[in-house]
Design a protein around this motif. Structure first.
Motif, PDB file in Angstrom:
ATOM      1  N   ALA A 408      17.652 -56.344 -17.596  1.00 34.58           N
ATOM      2  CA  ALA A 408      18.055 -57.697 -17.981  1.00 34.58           C
ATOM      3  C   ALA A 408      19.214 -57.666 -18.973  1.00 34.58           C
ATOM      4  CB  ALA A 408      16.862 -58.439 -18.586  1.00 34.58           C
ATOM      5  N   LEU A 409      19.163 -56.738 -19.919  1.00 36.57           N
ATOM      6  CA  LEU A 409      20.245 -56.623 -20.905  1.00 36.57           C
ATOM      7  C   LEU A 409      21.555 -56.246 -20.229  1.00 36.57           C
ATOM      8  CD1 LEU A 409      21.283 -56.479 -23.831  1.00 36.57           C
ATOM      9  CD2 LEU A 409      20.486 -54.107 -23.893  1.00 36.57           C
ATOM     10  N   GLU A 410      21.504 -55.292 -19.297  1.00 33.95           N
ATOM     11  CA  GLU A 410      22.737 -54.842 -18.652  1.00 33.95           C
ATOM     12  C   GLU A 410      23.252 -55.851 -17.634  1.00 33.95           C
ATOM     13  OE1 GLU A 410      22.687 -50.067 -18.727  1.00 33.95           O
ATOM     14  OE2 GLU A 410      20.939 -50.924 -17.727  1.00 33.95           O
ATOM     15  N   MET A 411      22.383 -56.726 -17.145  1.00 37.26           N
ATOM     16  CA  MET A 411      22.822 -57.781 -16.240  1.00 37.26           C
ATOM     17  C   MET A 411      23.489 -58.925 -16.995  1.00 37.26           C
ATOM     18  SD  MET A 411      19.561 -57.941 -13.652  1.00 37.26           S
ATOM     19  CE  MET A 411      19.972 -59.575 -13.089  1.00 37.26           C
ATOM     20  N   THR A 412      22.990 -59.224 -18.205  1.00 37.45           N
ATOM     21  CA  THR A 412      23.462 -60.412 -18.922  1.00 37.45           C
ATOM     22  C   THR A 412      24.298 -60.090 -20.154  1.00 37.45           C
ATOM     23  OG1 THR A 412      21.465 -60.505 -20.325  1.00 37.45           O
ATOM     24  CG2 THR A 412      21.382 -61.638 -18.195  1.00 37.45           C
ATOM     25  N   GLY A 413      24.038 -58.964 -20.816  1.00 35.14           N
ATOM     26  CA  GLY A 413      24.692 -58.670 -22.083  1.00 35.14           C
ATOM     27  C   GLY A 413      24.289 -59.634 -23.175  1.00 35.14           C
ATOM     28  N   ASP A 414      23.154 -60.303 -22.994  1.00 30.58           N
ATOM     29  CA  ASP A 414      22.696 -61.350 -23.908  1.00 30.58           C
ATOM     30  C   ASP A 414      21.428 -60.884 -24.619  1.00 30.58           C
ATOM     31  OD1 ASP A 414      21.415 -63.726 -24.963  1.00 30.58           O
ATOM     32  OD2 ASP A 414      22.809 -64.889 -23.743  1.00 30.58           O
ATOM     33  N   LEU A 415      21.493 -60.656 -25.935  1.00 30.54           N
ATOM     34  CA  LEU A 415      20.338 -60.151 -26.679  1.00 30.54           C
ATOM     35  C   LEU A 415      19.199 -61.174 -26.788  1.00 30.54           C
ATOM     36  CD1 LEU A 415      22.019 -58.049 -29.505  1.00 30.54           C
ATOM     37  CD2 LEU A 415      20.722 -57.223 -27.554  1.00 30.54           C
ATOM     38  N   PRO A 416      19.454 -62.459 -27.056  1.00 28.59           N
ATOM     39  CA  PRO A 416      18.336 -63.423 -27.114  1.00 28.59           C
ATOM     40  C   PRO A 416      17.558 -63.491 -25.793  1.00 28.59           C
ATOM     41  CG  PRO A 416      20.256 -64.354 -28.182  1.00 28.59           C
ATOM     42  CD  PRO A 416      20.711 -63.090 -27.521  1.00 28.59           C
ATOM     43  N   ILE A 417      18.271 -63.472 -24.680  1.00 29.45           N
ATOM     44  CA  ILE A 417      17.587 -63.492 -23.389  1.00 29.45           C
ATOM     45  C   ILE A 417      16.827 -62.191 -23.171  1.00 29.45           C
ATOM     46  CG2 ILE A 417      18.024 -63.375 -20.894  1.00 29.45           C
ATOM     47  CD1 ILE A 417      19.993 -65.602 -21.206  1.00 29.45           C
ATOM     48  N   THR A 418      17.392 -61.077 -23.620  1.00 30.71           N
ATOM     49  CA  THR A 418      16.706 -59.789 -23.502  1.00 30.71           C
ATOM     50  C   THR A 418      15.407 -59.789 -24.294  1.00 30.71           C
ATOM     51  OG1 THR A 418      18.837 -58.662 -23.226  1.00 30.71           O
ATOM     52  CG2 THR A 418      16.940 -57.310 -23.844  1.00 30.71           C
ATOM     53  N   ALA A 419      15.412 -60.388 -25.481  1.00 34.21           N
ATOM     54  CA  ALA A 419      14.186 -60.483 -26.274  1.00 34.21           C
ATOM     55  C   ALA A 419      13.138 -61.336 -25.549  1.00 34.21           C
ATOM     56  CB  ALA A 419      14.499 -61.081 -27.643  1.00 34.21           C
ATOM     57  N   LEU A 420      13.596 -62.405 -24.904  1.00 34.07           N
ATOM     58  CA  LEU A 420      12.680 -63.248 -24.132  1.00 34.07           C
ATOM     59  C   LEU A 420      12.082 -62.457 -22.973  1.00 34.07           C
ATOM     60  CD1 LEU A 420      11.672 -66.258 -23.747  1.00 34.07           C
ATOM     61  CD2 LEU A 420      13.524 -66.465 -22.073  1.00 34.07           C
ATOM     62  N   VAL A 421      12.922 -61.707 -22.275  1.00 38.80           N
ATOM     63  CA  VAL A 421      12.445 -60.871 -21.169  1.00 38.80           C
ATOM     64  C   VAL A 421      11.463 -59.818 -21.671  1.00 38.80           C
ATOM     65  CG1 VAL A 421      13.153 -59.130 -19.486  1.00 38.80           C
ATOM     66  CG2 VAL A 421      14.445 -61.255 -19.701  1.00 38.80           C
ATOM     67  N   LEU A 422      11.741 -59.230 -22.834  1.00 39.35           N
ATOM     68  CA  LEU A 422      10.832 -58.223 -23.393  1.00 39.35           C
ATOM     69  C   LEU A 422       9.447 -58.808 -23.624  1.00 39.35           C
ATOM     70  CD1 LEU A 422      10.304 -55.419 -24.567  1.00 39.35           C
ATOM     71  CD2 LEU A 422      11.208 -56.250 -26.755  1.00 39.35           C
ATOM     72  N   ALA A 423       9.378 -59.997 -24.178  1.00 39.09           N
ATOM     73  CA  ALA A 423       8.073 -60.640 -24.391  1.00 39.09           C
ATOM     74  C   ALA A 423       7.372 -60.884 -23.058  1.00 39.09           C
ATOM     75  CB  ALA A 423       8.260 -61.951 -25.147  1.00 39.09           C
ATOM     76  N   ALA A 424       8.134 -61.289 -22.049  1.00 40.92           N
ATOM     77  CA  ALA A 424       7.546 -61.579 -20.737  1.00 40.92           C
ATOM     78  C   ALA A 424       7.028 -60.313 -20.065  1.00 40.92           C
ATOM     79  CB  ALA A 424       8.571 -62.283 -19.852  1.00 40.92           C
ATOM     80  N   VAL A 425       7.813 -59.238 -20.111  1.00 39.91           N
ATOM     81  CA  VAL A 425       7.381 -58.023 -19.410  1.00 39.91           C
ATOM     82  C   VAL A 425       6.188 -57.377 -20.113  1.00 39.91           C
ATOM     83  CG1 VAL A 425       9.668 -57.587 -18.443  1.00 39.91           C
ATOM     84  CG2 VAL A 425       9.040 -56.527 -20.617  1.00 39.91           C
ATOM     85  N   VAL A 426       6.123 -57.513 -21.435  1.00 37.88           N
ATOM     86  CA  VAL A 426       4.950 -57.001 -22.150  1.00 37.88           C
ATOM     87  C   VAL A 426       3.710 -57.781 -21.729  1.00 37.88           C
ATOM     88  CG1 VAL A 426       3.854 -56.853 -24.416  1.00 37.88           C
ATOM     89  CG2 VAL A 426       6.197 -56.056 -24.114  1.00 37.88           C
ATOM     90  N   ALA A 427       3.836 -59.104 -21.623  1.00 38.59           N
ATOM     91  CA  ALA A 427       2.699 -59.930 -21.195  1.00 38.59           C
ATOM     92  C   ALA A 427       2.283 -59.594 -19.767  1.00 38.59           C
ATOM     93  CB  ALA A 427       3.066 -61.407 -21.306  1.00 38.59           C
ATOM     94  N   ALA A 428       3.260 -59.409 -18.876  1.00 38.87           N
ATOM     95  CA  ALA A 428       2.944 -59.062 -17.487  1.00 38.87           C
ATOM     96  C   ALA A 428       2.300 -57.694 -17.390  1.00 38.87           C
ATOM     97  CB  ALA A 428       4.217 -59.109 -16.634  1.00 38.87           C
ATOM     98  N   SER A 429       2.848 -56.719 -18.127  1.00 43.40           N
ATOM     99  CA  SER A 429       2.297 -55.363 -18.101  1.00 43.40           C
ATOM    100  C   SER A 429       0.866 -55.338 -18.621  1.00 43.40           C
ATOM    101  CB  SER A 429       3.189 -54.438 -18.931  1.00 43.40           C
ATOM    102  OG  SER A 429       2.656 -53.130 -18.980  1.00 43.40           O
ATOM    103  N   LEU A 430       0.617 -56.045 -19.707  1.00 42.48           N
ATOM    104  CA  LEU A 430      -0.732 -56.097 -20.274  1.00 42.48           C
ATOM    105  C   LEU A 430      -1.706 -56.755 -19.305  1.00 42.48           C
ATOM    106  CD1 LEU A 430      -2.588 -55.652 -22.743  1.00 42.48           C
ATOM    107  CD2 LEU A 430      -1.884 -57.912 -23.546  1.00 42.48           C
ATOM    108  N   THR A 431      -1.269 -57.832 -18.659  1.00 44.86           N
ATOM    109  CA  THR A 431      -2.137 -58.528 -17.704  1.00 44.86           C
ATOM    110  C   THR A 431      -2.528 -57.630 -16.539  1.00 44.86           C
ATOM    111  OG1 THR A 431      -1.105 -60.646 -18.275  1.00 44.86           O
ATOM    112  CG2 THR A 431      -2.323 -60.540 -16.199  1.00 44.86           C
ATOM    113  N   VAL A 432      -1.549 -56.928 -15.975  1.00 47.72           N
ATOM    114  CA  VAL A 432      -1.837 -56.044 -14.844  1.00 47.72           C
ATOM    115  C   VAL A 432      -2.718 -54.883 -15.271  1.00 47.72           C
ATOM    116  CG1 VAL A 432      -0.812 -54.472 -13.160  1.00 47.72           C
ATOM    117  CG2 VAL A 432       0.245 -56.688 -13.599  1.00 47.72           C
TER     118      VAL A 432
END
Length: 600
Positions: A408-432
């Protein structure tokens, strides 16, 4: 006590000796971090070239077989010049079935070992021939339109080449595993034009851990693969999502909710693949004909929407570029998930990496419609939700939270969006992890009877077997031996324990020599039968150190006999708990030294 044995690692053939590099170069690489990094750069560069070659071959097949315009993506096609072209996947299924038939004729019973299994069980040793077979199967599958990605071919051939180079340099076990990770890192980095993504794909999914010792070679390989791809094809592999828009603190709950939905859909996709495989198996259709049958089902789905074919690059760009209706998005989501499950379940070869990204982007677009109704103008943009959805879905199926975050970071170069994605992937990983417990690769290992949960090196534990550690110079005596005879043959201090057998030389138990000299014994004409201990506790040669340790704890014994089989109980040797623990500790220390980069 029976244990399923994993396929043996690819053997070193006689030709390997002739393919080894000169000793002075081996010494340079084996004893020098700079030499290892140079080899990693070579591996990453080769992996990048191979990615370009495989991708170009698949695209050429799409253009030729489906009559596409040059540069047009199969999954992005609005339709076909001839309606009958939707049946091309069935033809590919027949060709793949022929390959499977020829492999069966060769009586190939050993499973094809992928990079994760190679690093988990075989110390990074892979067969280059097997890797070429995987590439051929994946290329046929994707080239003829099956709904699978080429990432399996990319990582397989990159890691296979790396393993072969490692064998030529006679690398240590830890360095071999690192080189296999370098091959995968270079391949994924080149495939997505994303070096950080490639590097952390290797750390999280192929090597199984991050360490200072592996940082330099893996990153070097990823950078090399990316630079080679950019040199020859520019930014052709870059996923462009446009301008996602701003992110605020109040946007995190909705992104986490989307991540949990993506985790549920990811689990459903993995289970659907398994159920599809079971369905094809129960159909009693011969194995070589199953891909053709799956291709016919894909033809029906392609009549609804051609976007279900191939990995989905063109369709994903269409998803980001066009404002699709809810009906179209729902149709794409269901059809693509079903097409991927049918493709893999029927026997087509490939992975779900890009399919998971595509499915996640569609789910994110659908969630954006709901968010617009709930939050109005305060909702995130559809592109942002699509990015969160694709990252969370990929983590749910493939794994690698940091891998998808860096993508996500390399696609967008946007740190705030990357932080949002990090929270999402942690939640998804924990759920699975808490509800299902597997990624797609480890789930398939589980179905095979393997207990692999990641690429962490557990092969050394299996190699540390009872059969390799036991002593064969044990002392035995028949069950009908009189105590006075036993004392004469085994004086105090001569040995600590004697294995007792019956008339058929089958294991009965163990007598501790001091017990035979107890002052409570009155009748020396009696047999040793009453002194026998550990009658129900036996070790088997194939048991690993952990299993043997659990049996020692249950028996509360310092030594146990090793028998060939629980039924025949023929005694093969003796293993002491102290020797087991010492060898186990030595191997643990060796693994610690490898992780720390210590070579001596």
């Amino acid at each position: 006590m029976e244990q399923k044995l994993s396929p043996a690692p690819p053997p070193v053939t006689a030709s390997d000796a002739g393919n080894r590099v000169p000793s002075r170069f081996r010494a340079l690489v084996r004893g020098n971090e700079i030499g290892l990094a140079l080899v990693a750069i070579l591996i990453g560069s080769i992996a990048g070239l191979l990615v370009i070659g495989i991708s170009s071959a698949a695209q050429a097949l799409h253009v030729f077989l489906f009559k596409l315009s040059p540069g047009e993506r199969l999954s992005g096609a609005a339709g076909f010049e001839l309606p009958a072209l939707v049946f091309v996947p069935a033809g590919g299924g027949l060709l793949l079935g022929l390959v499977l038939f020829l492999l069966a004729r060769r009586r190939r019973k050993r499973a094809l070992v992928d990079p994760i299994e190679a690093n988990a069980l075989h110390g990074g040793r892979m067969s280059l021939t097997d890797s070429l077979i995987v590439v051929l199967q994946n290329l046929i599958s994707n080239g003829f339109g099956a709904s699978v990605g080429l990432e399996a071919a990319y990582t397989q051939i990159g890691s296979g080449i790396a393993s072969r180079i490692g064998i030529a340099f006679e690398m240590r076990r830890g360095d071999m595993r690192t080189l296999v990770g370098c091959g995968a890192a270079g391949a994924i980095a080149a495939a997505f034009n994303a070096p950080l993504t490639g590097a952390f794909y290797a750390f999280e999914l192929i090597i199984g851990t991050y360490s200072i010792a592996t940082l330099t070679p893996v990153v070097a390989a990823a950078l090399a693969g990316t630079l080679v791809a950019r040199l020859f094809v520019g930014n052709a592999y870059l996923i462009d999502i446009g301008h996602p828009g701003p992110v605020g603190a109040t946007d995190y709950p909705s992104a986490i909710a989307l991540a949990i939905l993506a985790a549920g859909l990811g689990i459903l996709v993995m289970q659907t693949v398994t159920r599809t495989e079971i369905l094809f198996r129960k159909s009693r259709v011969p194995l070589p004909l199953r891909p053709a049958l799956g291709g016919l089902v894909l033809a029906g789905l392609a009549m609804l929407t051609p976007q279900v074919l191939s990995s989905g690059h063109g369709a994903m760009h269409m998803t980001f570029d066009l404002d699709l209706s809810v009906h179209t998005l729902v149709l794409l989501l269901g059809a693509k998930a079903l097409a991927s499950a049918i493709s893999i379940g029927s026997g087509f070869r490939g992975g779900l990496f890009f399919a998971s990204l595509f499915l996640g982007s569609i789910l994110g677009k659908l969630f954006a419609v709901l968010a617009l109704h709930l939050f109005g103008a305060d909702a995130l943009t559809p592109a942002t939700y699509a990015l969160v959805g694709m990252s969370a879905m990929a983590v749910s199926i493939i794994g690698g939270p940091l891998t998808m975050t860096f993508l996500a970071l390399e696609m967008t170069g946007d740190l705030p969006i990357t932080a949002l994605v990090l929270a999402a992937v942690v939640a998804a990983s924990l759920t699975v992890r808490k509800t299902f417990g597997y990624s797609f690769a480890t789930w398939r290992f589980h179905l095979r009877g393997e207990s692999i949960r990641s690429a962490h090196d557990v092969g050394w534990i299996r190699n540390l077997s009872v059969g390799r550690m036991m002593r064969r110079d044990l002392r035995t005596a028949p069950i009908d031996t009189a105590l006075k005879v036993f004392r004469r043959e085994f004086p105090l201090g001569s040995t600590q324990r004697v294995v007792i057998t019956d008339r058929a030389d089958a294991y009965v138990g163990i007598v501790l020599v001091p017990d035979a000299y107890s002052e409570d014994i009155d009748d020396l004409d009696a047999t040793v039968e009453n002194l026998v201990r550990f009658k129900d506790f036996m070790l088997l040669p194939q048991m690993n150190a952990r299993e043997a340790s659990r049996l020692f704890d249950a028996a509360e014994s310092e030594a146990l006999a090793v028998v060939d089989d629980p039924k025949t109980r023929k005694v093969l040797g003796l293993l002491t708990e102290s020797h087991l623990l010492r060898r186990y500790s030595e191997e643990l220390e060796a693994r610690r030294r490898e992780a720390a980069g210590e070579t001596a």
